[in-house]
Design a protein around this motif. Structure first.
Motif, PDB file in Angstrom:
ATOM      1  N   MET A 241       0.841  -1.196   0.000  1.00  0.00           N
ATOM      2  CA  MET A 241       0.000   0.000   0.000  1.00  0.00           C
ATOM      3  C   MET A 241       0.879   1.249   0.000  1.00  0.00           C
ATOM      4  O   MET A 241       1.860   1.331   0.740  1.00  0.00           O
ATOM      5  CB  MET A 241      -0.886   0.019   1.253  1.00  0.00           C
ATOM      6  N   GLY A 242       0.508   2.205  -0.831  1.00  0.00           N
ATOM      7  CA  GLY A 242       1.104   3.535  -0.752  1.00  0.00           C
ATOM      8  C   GLY A 242       2.493   3.719  -1.308  1.00  0.00           C
ATOM      9  O   GLY A 242       3.044   4.823  -1.238  1.00  0.00           O
ATOM     10  N   ALA A 243       3.098   2.692  -1.878  1.00  0.00           N
ATOM     11  CA  ALA A 243       4.450   2.835  -2.415  1.00  0.00           C
ATOM     12  C   ALA A 243       4.411   3.632  -3.717  1.00  0.00           C
ATOM     13  O   ALA A 243       3.478   3.474  -4.516  1.00  0.00           O
ATOM     14  CB  ALA A 243       5.072   1.470  -2.660  1.00  0.00           C
ATOM     15  N   ARG A 244       5.417   4.462  -3.938  1.00  0.00           N
ATOM     16  CA  ARG A 244       5.472   5.245  -5.175  1.00  0.00           C
ATOM     17  C   ARG A 244       6.900   5.662  -5.482  1.00  0.00           C
ATOM     18  O   ARG A 244       7.811   5.486  -4.669  1.00  0.00           O
ATOM     19  CB  ARG A 244       4.569   6.475  -5.076  1.00  0.00           C
ATOM     20  N   MET A 245       7.078   6.213  -6.668  1.00  0.00           N
ATOM     21  CA  MET A 245       8.398   6.661  -7.080  1.00  0.00           C
ATOM     22  C   MET A 245       8.809   7.900  -6.286  1.00  0.00           C
ATOM     23  O   MET A 245       7.995   8.795  -6.045  1.00  0.00           O
ATOM     24  CB  MET A 245       8.422   6.980  -8.577  1.00  0.00           C
ATOM     25  N   ALA A 246      10.063   7.922  -5.879  1.00  0.00           N
ATOM     26  CA  ALA A 246      10.592   9.066  -5.134  1.00  0.00           C
ATOM     27  C   ALA A 246      11.218  10.079  -6.090  1.00  0.00           C
ATOM     28  O   ALA A 246      11.629   9.737  -7.208  1.00  0.00           O
ATOM     29  CB  ALA A 246      11.627   8.591  -4.125  1.00  0.00           C
ATOM     30  N   ARG A 247      11.303  11.323  -5.633  1.00  0.00           N
ATOM     31  CA  ARG A 247      11.976  12.370  -6.411  1.00  0.00           C
ATOM     32  C   ARG A 247      13.467  12.319  -6.079  1.00  0.00           C
ATOM     33  O   ARG A 247      13.915  12.918  -5.106  1.00  0.00           O
ATOM     34  CB  ARG A 247      11.390  13.746  -6.063  1.00  0.00           C
ATOM     35  N   LEU A 248      14.205  11.587  -6.890  1.00  0.00           N
ATOM     36  CA  LEU A 248      15.613  11.355  -6.623  1.00  0.00           C
ATOM     37  C   LEU A 248      16.501  11.939  -7.716  1.00  0.00           C
ATOM     38  O   LEU A 248      16.108  11.987  -8.887  1.00  0.00           O
ATOM     39  CB  LEU A 248      15.888   9.846  -6.510  1.00  0.00           C
ATOM     40  N   THR A 249      17.692  12.347  -7.328  1.00  0.00           N
ATOM     41  CA  THR A 249      18.679  12.771  -8.308  1.00  0.00           C
ATOM     42  C   THR A 249      19.198  11.542  -9.047  1.00  0.00           C
ATOM     43  O   THR A 249      19.085  10.411  -8.550  1.00  0.00           O
ATOM     44  CB  THR A 249      19.844  13.494  -7.627  1.00  0.00           C
ATOM     45  N   PRO A 250      19.778  11.724 -10.232  1.00  0.00           N
ATOM     46  CA  PRO A 250      20.219  10.562 -11.021  1.00  0.00           C
ATOM     47  C   PRO A 250      21.155   9.621 -10.277  1.00  0.00           C
ATOM     48  O   PRO A 250      21.028   8.395 -10.394  1.00  0.00           O
ATOM     49  CB  PRO A 250      20.904  11.208 -12.229  1.00  0.00           C
ATOM     50  N   LEU A 251      22.114  10.146  -9.509  1.00  0.00           N
ATOM     51  CA  LEU A 251      23.053   9.282  -8.806  1.00  0.00           C
ATOM     52  C   LEU A 251      22.349   8.401  -7.789  1.00  0.00           C
ATOM     53  O   LEU A 251      22.553   7.173  -7.753  1.00  0.00           O
ATOM     54  CB  LEU A 251      24.137  10.107  -8.108  1.00  0.00           C
TER      55      LEU A 251
END
Length: 292
Positions: A62-72
């Protein structure tokens, strides 16, 4: 990616005794947790997309999603994610099957509740693990180390050389993941986490303190900066790796693990990342005695 997974053929030959299977099945709960959190955080897609069938029919998180991450960081977490897929496949292959994926809560709310417990008060706005690099690394800090201590604690209980070799291999990679995360955070330890004005180092100290409190087994966790007496050889406050007075990793028993991942401090009371409890013989044994 996306290749069908045969849930039967790899499991046809298993010489692991039942007691070892129970221990390894228990470990699958944490491996599922890590796999799904890292897969969704880095790719936006979970185990059912990456390796269909490997979840054994268990419900998606439940609730998992893509994070706003830098390329590295996205690259690093993606590597972690696929390592966890390999861990699941390896364990299931050795024990001849394994438990289905338990219901897991990887929502922002779930992490925010844990962070609030760590600080003894609600953070405003609620902590969002998927918001940026720092938040995601701090959320990740909560996970591999728990599995690491579980493997250290499990090793003396294993009977077969097959299981011992497997756990040694799993422990090596889990330790590496934890070391990478701690190094990245250590490099930014003095940085303040927006908008809270609290340093990264204090966040790690609070999270480690909460795990010690929930585990009810004394000091087995330390943040990035500690009193000199708790540092390596009692000589420095920097604490890149968590270790005891002889620089050996701490071990945890299944009840301690459950108390932490349930967030309840009680192995009989599910919640936290596992709202319906973990799966497998060992975890279910404690749930059966529960009156929650």
């Amino acid at each position: 990616m996306g290749q069908d997974y045969d849930p039967i053929t790899p499991y046809s030959r298993s010489n692991v005794p039942k007691a070892d299977k129970n221990i390894l099945e228990f470990a699958l709960n944490l491996e599922y947790l890590e796999a799904e959190f890292f897969l969704y955080g880095s790719t936006g897609k979970g185990l059912d997309h990456i390796q269909p069938g490997l979840a054994g029919g268990g419900p998606p998180p439940m609730g998992a999603r893509m994070a706003r991450l830098t390329p590295l960081l996205r690259n690093i977490i993606t590597q972690f994610a696929f390592q966890e897929v390999g861990h699941l496949r390896a364990i299931k292959g050795k024990i001849g099957g394994g438990i289905p994926r338990p219901l897991m809560d990887l929502s922002s709310k779930s992490f925010a509740i844990t962070i609030s417990k760590a600080f003894g008060r609600p953070l405003i706005p609620p902590f969002d693990p998927y918001a940026n690099d720092i938040n995601y690394m701090l959320a990740s800090y909560m996970i591999p180390y728990v599995g690491l201590t579980g493997y250290v604690g499990a090793n003396p209980k294993l009977q077969s050389s097959t299981a011992k070799q497997l756990v040694a291999g799993l422990l090596g990679v889990e330790s590496g993941q934890d070391a990478v995360l701690r190094t990245l955070l250590y490099n930014r330890g003095a940085e303040k986490v927006a908008p809270y004005g609290i340093t990264v180092a204090e966040f790690t100290d609070r999270i480690s303190g909460l795990r010690n409190k929930l585990g009810h087994a004394g000091l087995k966790d330390k943040g990035l900066i500690v009193p000199v007496t708790l540092g390596v050889e009692g000589k420095m406050p920097g604490n890149l790796l968590i270790a005891d007075t002889d620089s050996l990793s701490y071990g945890r028993k299944p009840p301690e693990i459950l108390r932490i991942v349930y967030g309840s401090g009680k192995e009989q009371v599910p919640g936290g990342f596992f709202p319906s409890g973990a799966n497998g013989t060992i975890a279910k044994k404690y749930l059966k005695s529960s009156k929650y």
